[in-house]
Design a protein around this motif. Structure first.
Motif, short mmCIF file in Angstrom:
data_model
loop_
_atom_site.label_atom_id
_atom_site.label_comp_id
_atom_site.label_asym_id
_atom_site.label_seq_id
_atom_site.Cartn_x
_atom_site.Cartn_y
_atom_site.Cartn_z
N PRO A 302 0.83 -1.20 0.00
CA PRO A 302 0.00 0.00 0.00
C PRO A 302 0.87 1.25 0.00
CG PRO A 302 -0.81 -1.60 1.58
CD PRO A 302 0.51 -2.10 1.09
N ASN A 304 0.80 5.58 -0.33
CA ASN A 304 -0.03 6.77 -0.26
C ASN A 304 0.44 7.79 -1.28
OD1 ASN A 304 -1.39 5.64 1.85
ND2 ASN A 304 -0.28 6.76 3.44
N SER A 321 -10.08 5.87 1.72
CA SER A 321 -8.97 5.32 0.94
C SER A 321 -9.53 4.64 -0.30
CB SER A 321 -8.15 4.32 1.76
OG SER A 321 -8.92 3.18 2.05
N GLU A 323 -8.75 1.57 -3.13
CA GLU A 323 -8.01 0.34 -3.41
C GLU A 323 -8.30 -0.05 -4.86
OE1 GLU A 323 -7.44 -4.18 -1.62
OE2 GLU A 323 -9.16 -2.97 -1.03
N SER A 351 2.99 1.10 -7.78
CA SER A 351 3.02 -0.35 -7.88
C SER A 351 3.61 -0.74 -9.22
CB SER A 351 1.60 -0.93 -7.73
OG SER A 351 1.61 -2.33 -7.88
N HIS A 360 -1.76 -4.20 -7.71
CA HIS A 360 -2.66 -3.92 -6.59
C HIS A 360 -2.10 -2.73 -5.84
CE1 HIS A 360 -4.26 -4.24 -2.49
NE2 HIS A 360 -5.27 -4.89 -3.02
N GLU A 362 -3.10 0.67 -2.97
CA GLU A 362 -4.05 1.30 -2.05
C GLU A 362 -3.44 2.61 -1.56
OE1 GLU A 362 -6.30 0.42 2.21
OE2 GLU A 362 -5.33 -1.21 1.09
N ASN A 364 -4.47 6.69 0.40
CA ASN A 364 -5.44 7.50 1.13
C ASN A 364 -5.84 8.74 0.33
OD1 ASN A 364 -5.36 5.77 3.29
ND2 ASN A 364 -3.77 6.93 4.36
N LYS A 397 -13.61 2.85 2.68
CA LYS A 397 -12.68 2.20 1.76
C LYS A 397 -13.41 1.86 0.46
CE LYS A 397 -9.03 -1.27 1.82
NZ LYS A 397 -8.37 -2.32 2.62
N GLY A 399 -13.22 0.20 -3.30
CA GLY A 399 -12.46 -0.74 -4.11
C GLY A 399 -13.04 -0.90 -5.49
#
Length: 675
Positions: A302, A304, A321, A323, A351, A360, A362, A364, A397, A399
């Motif tokens: 993860p 930020n 956040s 994702e 990533s 993948h 994630e 904030n 959250k 996604g």
């Protein structure tokens, strides 16, 4: 490319050494023919093979690049940095390679053209399965496909030995010219590889072995046949005959030696079995092997987004956040791409994809209100994709799965991306389950672009369906659907290509209540009519925002719903803009509980007026000439209005000064009021 060439050349060298040492002098000529062709193809296939091994992963594989921050010294250190070469060696090599292809390609075409002229301009007659072409030139007998070229004078005098004619007929019967055409085409592409010429020479020599064997099997004596060849060739002036099979002095000694060889069955079986360990060695040494974790998902750490200065209270900054996960593929081959970078707005790598194309990430959201964010998808050798997103004022959250197809530079395939909402899980297995539909959509886009290429067709048939095509497309029920052009002409869809070109179209729209036509097309000359008649629909960004908001409220307990008026208004606005198809495909509109009844008791006090909003209050103070303070510092009225717009949790204190001029204090912290 260089790795492939090195591996391919190594494979050729090993297989050619095996042929020279183990097979060439043996009389198994048919086996050798297919070995040489198979070895050539295997040398190009084996370096491209990828063997995947699934292993049990103990820990998730972390793909991340952490920014390294080192203190910067004030001292400047002088260094001797070598200057980059102005000359582009890579361009020079590609230029030489291109010139080589052109030269060898023209040579190949010239040989074909020369043979065609010989067939066309000279007398010929068919005999059994071959056609004999009689030439005035003094050339040795040679064969191409089913044509045998002979000197006319020698043929009329019957001075060409029957063994020589049988030799040439064997070339035609066994279709040796097909092998020559294949190796010539390979030579055009890989003209710089000396092993190609060695393969070509060995293939041609083996053709001579095959033809010699066919002559000897007709009960001709070895010595008699050899003497015939020598005496016949000694009277001929040898000339090049290009890509045709011809009798010549080349390796005549080796041919005479092989004529007397007789390979036993045991020897043949033994030499054939030696190919098994040789093939295993090549596969082990020159193919690619990848290890893929099994049952453990490969995730990205993860990360930020870089934090920016804002006026929002700290306790509100960690409540939201995003994702994201998905797969990145090549837009042409649809194969997964490894080491694709997902880059944030400040250039930070969030990533990288693994060997399955999976990523993948994630991060904030550090600001309040509507969610705006962007990131890019980048890989060397591909055109990057800049993805801009605008989502609603969502909480918690969030996604989603996002799939991308990257376009290779100088490729005609199209860049593609798509969002899949309502994803319960973002691990690789779940992402892969949704990918089958995404891949079908990507392939449809690719086929549609290919169907549009090099034409101006408005009506296109694709995958059994019928479509109206401009910059976008509309699917039809059948090719007979009626379409109106500028509200003047009505035609069945299949006749549109003769009536209008794609470049003339300003817009297209379905006609849900059309009495005469099902669809309408408007040209640039009637763009105003298109704007007035086009069917209303929500944009892709609005659909994303609606689905996220609707999902949020649909998952709430109806008895404990916390409803924000701004979000409900936004939902209704977007839902009203949707077409019927969009409404059917989108999240169901939330079932909000009814509002409480308004009291209607006689004599009851009137409901109080709603409180004034902070923005309206500040604008009123601006009109009164108020002074504005932000965290103890004076700011302009324009700045004060902007602060209120950007921050819905700002604290406001308004009071009059001694000269009755209002002072408005703004602060992100609680304001203490003196008694």
């Amino acid at each position: 490319m260089l790795t492939f060439l090195l591996k391919s050349t190594a494979c050729m060298a090993i297989l050619m050494i095996f042929y020279k040492l183990v097979l060439e002098k043996e009389s198994i000529h048919h086996f050798k023919r297919f070995f040489l062709l198979g070895a050539l193809l295997a040398s190009f296939i084996i370096p491209n093979l990828v063997f995947i091994e699934y292993i049990d992963a103990v820990e998730p594989t972390i793909n991340s690049i952490t920014p390294i921050t080192d203190p910067i010294s004030d001292t400047v250190i002088a260094q001797n940095v070598p200057k980059a070469s102005i000359f582009d060696w890579q361009l020079l090599l590609w230029l030489i390679y291109g010139l080589g292809i052109i030269g060898f390609g023209l040579r190949f075409i010239a040989n074909l053209f020369r043979i065609r002229l010989r067939i066309k301009k000279n007398p010929k007659f068919k005999e059994n399965f071959v056609t004999k072409v009689l030439l005035n030139e003094s050339l040795p007998p040679h064969t191409f496909l089913n044509y045998i070229f002979l000197n006319q004078k020698q043929h009329e005098e019957n001075s060409i030995p029957q063994e020589v004619l049988l030799h040439e007929e064997t070339h035609a019967k066994q279709r040796h010219s097909l092998d020559i055409l294949l190796i010539e085409l390979v030579q055009v592409i890989f003209w710089f590889n000396p092993l190609i010429y060695l393969f070509k020479s060995s293939i041609k020599l083996n053709h001579e072995f095959l033809a010699d064997k066919a002559v000897i099997q007709k009960e001709y004596d070895h010595s008699h046949y050899q003497n015939t060849l020598l005496s016949y060739l000694s009277n001929e002036k040898y000339q090049s005959v290009g890509i045709a099979n011809a009798i010549n002095y080349s390796s005549i000694k080796k041919r005479f030696t092989v004529m007397k060889t007789n390979t036993s069955k045991k020897s043949f079986v033994f030499r054939s079995l030696l190919l098994l360990p040789l093939t295993a060695l090549l596969l082990f040494g020159f193919s690619e092997k990848r290890e893929v974790p099994l049952s453990k998902k490969t995730i990205s750490e993860p990360t930020n987004y870089p934090r920016t200065n804002n006026l929002e209270p700290a306790d509100a900054m960690s409540s939201r956040s995003i994702e994201l996960a998905g797969i990145v593929v090549d837009s042409k081959t649809m194969l997964p791409l490894e080491n694709v970078s997902i880059i944030g707005p400040e250039g930070v790598i969030l990533s990288k994809t693994d060997n399955r194309g999976y990523y993948h990430v994630e991060f904030n959201i550090l600001t309040s209100g509507e969610i705006f964010f962007q990131f890019s998808i980048s890989k060397e050798g591909y055109n990057p994709i800049l993805q801009k997103e605008h989502w609603g004022n969502l909480q918690g959250k969030i996604g989603s799965a996002m799939y991308f197809a990257l376009q290779q530079k100088k490729s005609e395939s199209e860049q593609l991306s798509t969002l899949v909402t309502n994803t319960q899980n973002l691990d690789y297995e779940s992402i892969l389950m949704n990918y089958s539909k995404v891949e079908a959509d990507f392939k449809f886009h690719e086929k549609m672009e290919e169907a549009k290429r090099n034409n101006q067709h408005v009506f296109i048939q694709l995958n059994g369906g019928h479509y109206l095509v401009s910059d976008s497309w509309i699917k039809l029920e059948s090719k007979n659907d009626l379409v109106t052009i500028d509200d003047k002409t009505i035609l069945p869809a299949f006749k549109l290509n003769k009536a209008i070109k794609r470049s003339q179209i300003a817009g297209m729209t379905p006609l849900e209540n059309g009495n005469k036509a099902n669809f309408a097309i408007y040209t640039f000359e009637n763009k105003k009519s298109y704007s007035q008649n086009q069917q209303q629909s929500a944009t892709r960004e609005e659909m994303k925002e609606y689905n996220a908001l609707a999902q949020k409220y649909n998952e709430m307990n109806q008895n404990q719903m916390i409803i924000k008026k701004k979000e409900v208004v936004r939902l209704k606005t977007i839902y009203g803009k949707m077409s019927k198809k969009q409404q059917a495909d989108a999240e169901p509109f939330p079932d909000f509980p009814p509002a409480p009844p308004v009291p209607n008791t006689p004599g009851a006090p009137k409901a109080p007026l709603p409180p004034q909003s902070p923005l309206e209050h500040v604008k009123e103070m601006v009109a009164k000439g108020a002074t504005f303070m932000l965290n103890g510092k004076e700011i302009s009225a324009k700045k004060a209005i902007q602060v209120i717009k950007d921050n819905d949790k700002i604290n406001i204190d308004t009071r009059d000064s001694k000269d009755k001029k209002p002072t408005v204090k703004l602060s992100v912290d609680p304001i203490e009021i003196d008694n």
